[in-house]
Design an enzyme around this catalytic site. Structure first.
Site, short mmCIF file in Angstrom:
data_model
loop_
_atom_site.label_atom_id
_atom_site.label_comp_id
_atom_site.label_asym_id
_atom_site.label_seq_id
_atom_site.Cartn_x
_atom_site.Cartn_y
_atom_site.Cartn_z
N SER A 42 22.09 22.70 4.54
CA SER A 42 22.47 22.24 5.88
C SER A 42 22.03 23.17 7.00
O SER A 42 22.03 22.78 8.16
CB SER A 42 23.99 22.04 5.96
OG SER A 42 24.66 23.29 5.89
N LYS A 119 27.92 27.26 9.67
CA LYS A 119 27.20 26.45 10.64
C LYS A 119 26.92 27.29 11.88
O LYS A 119 27.36 28.42 12.01
CB LYS A 119 28.02 25.22 11.06
CG LYS A 119 28.54 24.34 9.92
CD LYS A 119 27.45 23.56 9.23
CE LYS A 119 28.03 22.70 8.10
NZ LYS A 119 26.96 22.01 7.33
#
Length: 278
Positions: A42, A119
């Site tokens: 990701s 993230k």
């Protein structure tokens, strides 16, 4: 005549040494740095599956999320941070707290599942965040974008979980070249980083999200292959992340392996050792 010193029981001494080592490691991990393996794609191409890093817990101070989570199913060990420090959860504050900055790469606990996520911090408290036609808008202004060429990788199983990458150039066979469009994104404040795009999908077109006070908005750099704040928690996403759920900042990759085990030395990525995370 000198007194005779009795030697300690070697088994007891060994046990004491192991216990002390565990205690020291636990304190070190709780207060300073937490090891973290990258399990998914990701955050490509900033972070690759198999990158190993230490999370800097001192960067933003300490909360219940700073306590270690130890999961070793093989030995029946399942200790969560809440089991140790859950008594301080709920006030959304931190001890010696510091403010995260937009563009930081951050490890945090998922607000619902408690799983660790990594993230990039996109939205600060009070910000309005929206995706329109694959372009990120912050407070009504589009971020800067430049062409970054193509990101290329081999279509093969990656990491211990054997995950296969998604490819913009369509379904490809085992061992074939898998490509994605790459752009250089500039956030307000000047932080630049690569983002990848694969296809048009729902997460490329969102409503306006207003980040609540004491919360943050996170997104993956591999924009079409990331479960993040663009998807509300009610439907399986991350949503807004409370300040107290932040574990720390990722600053540098220490080691990297493209194989299913770090022992497979022929899969080590030596060019990523000690690489700074931007």
């Amino acid at each position: 005549m000198a007194a005779k010193t009795e030697a300690g029981n070697p088994i007891i001494e060994t046990i004491k040494t192991v216990v002390y080592a565990i205690l020291i490691a636990g304190v070190f991990r709780t207060l300073f740095f937490q090891p973290f393996w990258i399990p998914s794609g990701s955050m490509k191409d900033t972070l690759l599956i198999g990158d190993f890093l230490f999370v800097n817990k001192m960067a933003y101070g300490y909360s219940y999320a700073s306590c270690p989570t130890v999961k070793m199913p093989r030995f029946g060990i399942d200790i969560d941070a809440e089991d140790i420090c859950g008594f301080i959860k709920g006030d959304n504050n931190r001890i010696l707290g510091g403010d995260p900055e937009r563009g930081d790469v951050v490890v945090f606990r998922h607000p619902v599942s408690g799983a660790d996520f990594i993230k990039r911090l996109i939205g600060l408290p009070g910000d309005e965040i929206q995706m329109k036609d694959s372009v990120l808008y912050i407070n009504g202004e589009a971020v800067g974008l430049e062409d970054g060429g193509q990101f290329e990788e081999i279509f093969t199983a990656q990491g211990p979980e054997g995950l296969y990458p998604r490819c913009e150039n369509g379904p490809v066979g085992e061992g074939a070249l898998c490509t994605k469009s790459r752009q250089i994104e500039t956030l307000p404040g000047g932080v630049q980083h690569d983002i990848l795009n694969i296809t048009r999908q729902a997460s490329d077109q969102t409503p306006i999200y207003t980040v609540p006070e004491g919360h943050y908005f996170f997104m993956g750099d591999n924009r079409d292959n990331s479960t993040d704040s663009r998807v509300p928690q009610a439907i399986g996403g991350v949503g807004f992340v409370p300040y107290e759920n932040i574990v720390g900042r990722a600053d540098r990759i220490m080691f990297s392996s493209a194989g299913r085990s770090m022992l497979f030395f022929w899969t080590w990525r030596s060019d990523r050792f000690f690489k700074r995370i931007d």
